[in-house]
Design an enzyme around this catalytic site. Sequence first.
Site, PDB file in Angstrom:
ATOM      1  N   GLU A  68       0.837  -1.196   0.000  1.00  0.00           N
ATOM      2  CA  GLU A  68       0.000   0.000   0.000  1.00  0.00           C
ATOM      3  C   GLU A  68       0.881   1.258   0.000  1.00  0.00           C
ATOM      4  O   GLU A  68       0.654   2.192  -0.765  1.00  0.00           O
ATOM      5  CB  GLU A  68      -0.924  -0.008   1.220  1.00  0.00           C
ATOM      6  CG  GLU A  68      -1.747   1.258   1.378  1.00  0.00           C
ATOM      7  CD  GLU A  68      -1.854   1.683   2.828  1.00  0.00           C
ATOM      8  OE1 GLU A  68      -2.241   0.867   3.677  1.00  0.00           O
ATOM      9  OE2 GLU A  68      -1.521   2.847   3.110  1.00  0.00           O
ATOM     10  N   HIS A  69       1.911   1.262   0.852  1.00  0.00           N
ATOM     11  CA  HIS A  69       2.811   2.417   0.896  1.00  0.00           C
ATOM     12  C   HIS A  69       3.484   2.658  -0.447  1.00  0.00           C
ATOM     13  O   HIS A  69       3.564   3.783  -0.923  1.00  0.00           O
ATOM     14  CB  HIS A  69       3.904   2.187   1.951  1.00  0.00           C
ATOM     15  CG  HIS A  69       3.514   2.630   3.311  1.00  0.00           C
ATOM     16  ND1 HIS A  69       4.266   3.517   4.032  1.00  0.00           N
ATOM     17  CD2 HIS A  69       2.445   2.324   4.081  1.00  0.00           C
ATOM     18  CE1 HIS A  69       3.684   3.724   5.208  1.00  0.00           C
ATOM     19  NE2 HIS A  69       2.578   3.010   5.266  1.00  0.00           N
ATOM     20  N   GLU A 140       6.775   3.354  11.791  1.00  0.00           N
ATOM     21  CA  GLU A 140       5.339   3.187  11.997  1.00  0.00           C
ATOM     22  C   GLU A 140       5.071   1.983  12.912  1.00  0.00           C
ATOM     23  O   GLU A 140       4.212   2.050  13.796  1.00  0.00           O
ATOM     24  CB  GLU A 140       4.655   2.995  10.632  1.00  0.00           C
ATOM     25  CG  GLU A 140       3.145   3.133  10.695  1.00  0.00           C
ATOM     26  CD  GLU A 140       2.491   3.014   9.318  1.00  0.00           C
ATOM     27  OE1 GLU A 140       3.155   3.306   8.295  1.00  0.00           O
ATOM     28  OE2 GLU A 140       1.318   2.616   9.267  1.00  0.00           O
TER      29      GLU A 140
END
Lengths: 426, 428
Positions: A68-69, A140
Amino acid sequence: MNRKEYPRMGETVFSDRLDNGLTVYVDVKPDFQKSYAFFATDYGGMDMEFQLDGQWYDTPAGVAHFLEHKTFDTKDGNALQDLAANGASPNAFTSSAITGYYFESTEKFYENLKILLSFVSQPYYTQESVDKEQGIIGQEIRMIEDDPENQAYYAMLEGLYAHHPIRVSVAGTIESISRITADTLNLCHSAFYNPGNMVLCVAGNVDPEKVLELAREILPKNGKGSILRDYGPDEPAAAAGSRTELKMEVSTPIFRLGWKMDPAPKGEEQLRQKLIAELACEALLGNSSPLYARLYRDGLINGSFSYGFDGYLSCAYAMAGGESADPDAVAAAIAGEADRIGREGVDAALFDRLKKGRYGAEVRSLNSFENICVGMAQAHFAGYDMLRFPEIFEGISQADVEACIRTCFTPERAALAVVQPGEDRA
Amino acid sequence: MTEVTRIELLPGVYLTAVHTMKFKSSYMGIQLLTPLSEEHAAANALVPMVLRRGTERCPDMERLSAALDELYGGSVEPIARKKGETQCVGFVASFLDDAYVPDGTLILEQAAALLGELLLTPARENSRFVSAYVERERANLVDRIRAQVNDKRQYAVLRLVQLMCQGEPYGVDRLGSEASAAAVTNEELWARYQALLSGARVELYFSGSAPLERVESAFRSALAGLKGRTAAPVSVCRNTLGGGEEKPRNFEDVLDVTQGKLSIGLRTDIKVTDEEYPALMLFNAVFGGTTTSKLFLNVREKLSLCYYASSQLEKFKGLMLVFSGVEFDKREAAQSEILTQLEKCRRGEIEPWELEAARRSTVNSLKSMLDSQGRMEDFRLGLAVGGGDGPEDLAAKLEQVTVDQVAAAARRVRLDSIYFLKGKEKHQ
């Protein structure tokens, strides 16, 4: 193209399935300024073992999120910036079951849709950028590990499940993401980002034909259909453990209490199970229940208390949680109340009110385009039509809800996770 | 079509009614407007929290929840906001719109009546609030104020405003201070409640499918108890621009954190009703309001000096606040880069694409607000307090703003205070 009216919900939805297997839904909302597009794949944190072109693959935890990133990267830069320069607000998320990319805009909708469809379907992963991202996602992951809510949630899932990958953090670990390479990303993209495994949901004042046309023009001509996955051996009905305790820097203890449920078969049963489980939560411990009032009055729960149900094709659970000075007392009180309802049933007047309350809340939630589009996507992957809610909901009886409380909210199926204040994090 | 009407329903009681068929819900608000002050802020914020616990007819949570469920699951939330130096306390509520009720029941009248009950006929004990409710909600309020330090990002902004505007009403938080919240007694709270009922301006809000006549009559009968008010209460909007010192001030806090927070406060010298306001909005967007802004692209992305760096306007008070998360040893570099980017705006060094991206993002945000009942309520409450243009007019004006006007607005801005939240020794 199919056109379907839902007069009770006030929606009109156009849909079609392209030759490449992609299903497109367009909820036309003529009075609105903004439009919203959600492009999602049936691929989330739990989908680590899968079959592609006859071969089985086992991938590290955290690939879906990593992908996704990196998917926003394009040959010419970054799609987020392109969308933002058009005034759109783009973003994406990865859950245990799906990855979705979306934007909202009041202008240049088709131009923005073109950007969305292009960058999601055309991967550009280089080893250099993957290496750089490992540091960013590592940060993260550390933030997630510092988040007591999140830690309590996963501790609860570990209590419920012996091995189902729902218990694995969507972001993975520092160790697992260190094993991700550009090849891993390309492999998973070619499997899960094939149009047959995806869905496009749009809401707004748009022309459905034009949306379909753009999807046909930009996306690959062929799809591979849905992808076979392996979630390991069958889980027993009972929870794997009953209580976990962690220590973190929190001012008040935080807890999550879960109940393992048997997953419903694909199709409308998925929606029925969700609605029954949500009503069961309301009757047992919801804002209007006698138990809630008692716990709040006694100061055992506060405004942070929340509850809900998560259902997938391969697993399902109900949960409740929040801050409490004494989580064990809350868990014991809920167990006692479930036992009482199991024996005595739910008060009939309360049940009627709860049903009205849920009905209104469910219809009101459709004010949000995000709720509409994400809901339609999840329903599509689970094999039901979300907007048939009023018809299904009407068919749910008090006996259904009582049976759910009696069979699912039992001590054997429950797991409690508590984060206590303290420094020791071992 | 959407139609907005504003009328004075009773002396000092105003109704803003938005007639729209777009939504599944009717959105309602009742706000009591009062000057923001250190003395009363906490008690004012506590009033709706205690009122929400029970009414004469529904004296406890169970019966109140039952009444809401009967109305197809309405939600009513106590709320405390500040708009400039005006504190607004009350309720926001969302009910299923009459158009979607399966059995054809009309909800609006009952919902308005319930809101009226919550405001005017609380559950009582010895002619005061129920003391158990006061104690529990006071504890909840103290917890909420104390928890503000948990979110360091928010906390660094809150502290900047407190320090920069000390001595001005704006320096008071919307929830008041922990000490004043902890000290509120049932007697004082009751007196505060009575004072608000007799002296505060009342702002009512409705958005939904019901025609104006029904909305008006529903609220008129729900709030009949307010009829006794004789004169329109005092004006509540007394925002002052300016303030502060001549030279920029520096402030620091030390907490157990691993990442520093740098907040910078500027005075804009431009009111929301001024001709220059659209240019100021655009300046903020170019400088730090969006993901295409100078702060985001340079301070964060290009130089990697910050985890985040952005700016926002406090439009009624005339403040611009910049906030960023930085490593302790990069504080000086980040601060100087933020001020360098500010200088570039002042000199009009703004690329055409930067201006356009900022314009599109700002217009988009204003237009999409029309699709959200909650955001519109908040915006219109602001209009009622401090004036200014509606979203459509503002969007139209933004289209006309030139780069010179943006630079001129940037030159009006004056650096006031710099706040840094740093860690304890072991992290440095």
